[in-house]
Design an enzyme around this catalytic site. Structure first.
Site, short mmCIF file in Angstrom:
data_model
loop_
_atom_site.label_atom_id
_atom_site.label_comp_id
_atom_site.label_asym_id
_atom_site.label_seq_id
_atom_site.Cartn_x
_atom_site.Cartn_y
_atom_site.Cartn_z
N MET A 44 8.61 5.80 5.07
CA MET A 44 8.85 4.38 4.78
C MET A 44 10.07 4.19 3.90
SD MET A 44 6.76 2.98 6.70
CE MET A 44 7.37 1.37 6.27
N GLU A 45 10.32 5.13 3.00
CA GLU A 45 11.50 5.03 2.14
C GLU A 45 12.78 5.18 2.96
OE1 GLU A 45 8.06 5.54 -0.41
OE2 GLU A 45 8.67 6.51 1.45
N LEU A 57 0.79 -1.23 0.00
CA LEU A 57 0.00 0.00 0.00
C LEU A 57 0.82 1.29 0.00
CD1 LEU A 57 -2.83 -1.13 2.45
CD2 LEU A 57 -2.69 -1.45 -0.03
N ASP A 103 24.91 -9.24 5.99
CA ASP A 103 25.17 -10.27 4.97
C ASP A 103 26.64 -10.33 4.57
OD1 ASP A 103 24.40 -12.24 2.94
OD2 ASP A 103 24.94 -10.65 1.53
N HIS A 128 2.81 4.24 -1.78
CA HIS A 128 2.73 4.86 -3.09
C HIS A 128 4.10 4.85 -3.77
CE1 HIS A 128 -0.74 6.62 -1.02
NE2 HIS A 128 -1.28 6.72 -2.21
#
Length: 158
Positions: free
Chosen positions: A113-114, A75, A128, A77
């Protein structure tokens, strides 16, 4: 389900309609860190990790992840980001790599969120690349540190 912006009246998931919102300059800063053994941090700083320059690769991973956030988080954008900066700073006193991502956009929705995705991907990349020598590393304290722009105004936390 009233009051929840990502669900309609029937409880179905929906992307928030931002078409009526004004475009504003929006900035988000997220932070986090990877805590490790002192020897691991020394190997990273001295660029002796066999997989390559850990900090440079993690920086690139963070930038790339910010650009793909809408593909990873339901959800969200898709945004035309105007700037993504990811900084990784060794902190020998804490045996950690501190990570900070700053994301900017001129748009109708924020970039929190980015920024959080950038920090998360950078931290996972550090893990990693050195897990073969230190599986006990911890990814910690990923959080939103700053947000500005839009109707809700400015948010700050350490």
């Amino acid at each position: 389900m009233s009051g929840l912006t990502h669900f309609d009246s029937a409880g179905n998931a929906v992307m928030v309609d931002v078409s009526a919102k004004d475009e504003t300059a929006r900035v988000a800063v997220a932070k986090g860190r990877v805590v490790m053994a002192p020897e691991t941090l020394r190997e990273i700083v001295e660029r002796r990790i066999k997989k390559g320059d850990v900090l440079a690769v993690a920086q690139l991973a963070g930038i790339m992840a910010a650009k793909k956030t809408h593909e990873l988080i339901p959800l969200c954008h898709p945004l035309l980001l105007t700037s993504v900066k990811v900084e990784l700073t060794p902190d020998p006193a804490a045996n950690a790599v501190e990570i900070e991502a700053t994301v900017k956009v001129g748009g109708k929705t924020g970039v929190e969120m980015e920024a959080l995705t950038a920090v998360s991907a950078a931290a996972l990349t550090v893990y990693d690349m050195v897990k073969a020598i230190d599986r006990g590393m911890r990814i910690e304290a990923i959080r939103l540190a700053h947000k500005s722009g839009g109707k809700s105004g400015t948010f700050e936390q350490a």
